[in-house]
Scaffold this motif. Sequence first.
Motif, short mmCIF file in Angstrom:
data_model
loop_
_atom_site.label_atom_id
_atom_site.label_comp_id
_atom_site.label_asym_id
_atom_site.label_seq_id
_atom_site.Cartn_x
_atom_site.Cartn_y
_atom_site.Cartn_z
N GLN A 80 5.35 -4.12 3.94
CA GLN A 80 4.47 -2.66 3.86
C GLN A 80 4.87 -1.73 2.90
N ALA A 81 6.21 -1.90 3.08
CA ALA A 81 7.17 -1.08 1.31
C ALA A 81 6.85 -1.09 0.60
N SER A 87 0.79 0.69 -4.54
CA SER A 87 -0.08 0.77 -4.12
C SER A 87 -0.64 2.56 -3.82
N GLN A 88 -0.01 3.05 -3.01
CA GLN A 88 0.31 4.15 -1.80
C GLN A 88 -0.59 4.37 -1.24
N LEU A 89 -1.50 5.37 -0.67
CA LEU A 89 -2.29 5.55 0.11
C LEU A 89 -3.45 5.95 0.36
N LYS A 94 -5.07 4.06 4.80
CA LYS A 94 -5.04 3.02 4.05
C LYS A 94 -4.82 2.68 2.85
N PHE A 95 -4.24 1.34 2.63
CA PHE A 95 -3.95 0.45 1.09
C PHE A 95 -5.44 -0.24 0.39
N SER A 210 -12.73 2.72 10.45
CA SER A 210 -10.70 2.86 10.05
C SER A 210 -11.48 2.42 8.60
N LYS A 211 -10.70 2.14 7.20
CA LYS A 211 -11.57 0.78 5.95
C LYS A 211 -10.00 1.03 6.24
#
Length: 211
Positions: A80-81, A87-89, A94-95, A210-211
Amino acid sequence: NRVMSRAETLGRLYSCGFELIDEKFIDQQFYFAARKIDIPVFDASPTYGPLIKLKRYGKNGEILGVYKMRTMHPFSEYLQAYVYEKSQLQEGGKFKDDFRVTSSGKLMRKFWIDELPMILNVLKGEMKIVGVRPLSEHYFNLYTDELKEQRLKSKPGLIPPFYVDMPITLEEIMASEMRYLKAHEKHPLLTDINYFFKAFYNILFKKARSK
């Protein structure tokens, strides 16, 4: 023997306390360089089946085992980190083009199939029907201290306020959750009923996703 995906390979590295320095595909072969920066944090008994249990924050900071259908490659949770840094959110928190998600996982997410097992958490009394999403440690630490404190006052939910407000940025998501939590603190039952029907309407008629 089996072939490991890029996500599982990197996830195993991070779970063992390594940090990725660089990665490349050369002649269809995956190469990487990594360095040891921390102690291992991996699960001693990892699962590879379709039903998984993820560590998420619940009421009063209790760590819950939230049930979901697997939509990512094994060991993806440890990335996740790394993915956030790369990519950032994107829209909806979402990514974008998350390489950890499998093809079948994308389909399950589109129709919420992956979230159905959370009904078990509701039946166990750990979650409720309407409420903020149960978050991983990484996502939880992206939130403000005020919102963290507010979140821990109530159980997480299966249907989040996201489907009522349809926020785009992380800041909008946090504002949406704070509005819900403040309202829920004053009028718990009425707030949940109100949010349930608004979310149901948006999902059914406005195709909220929610993509």
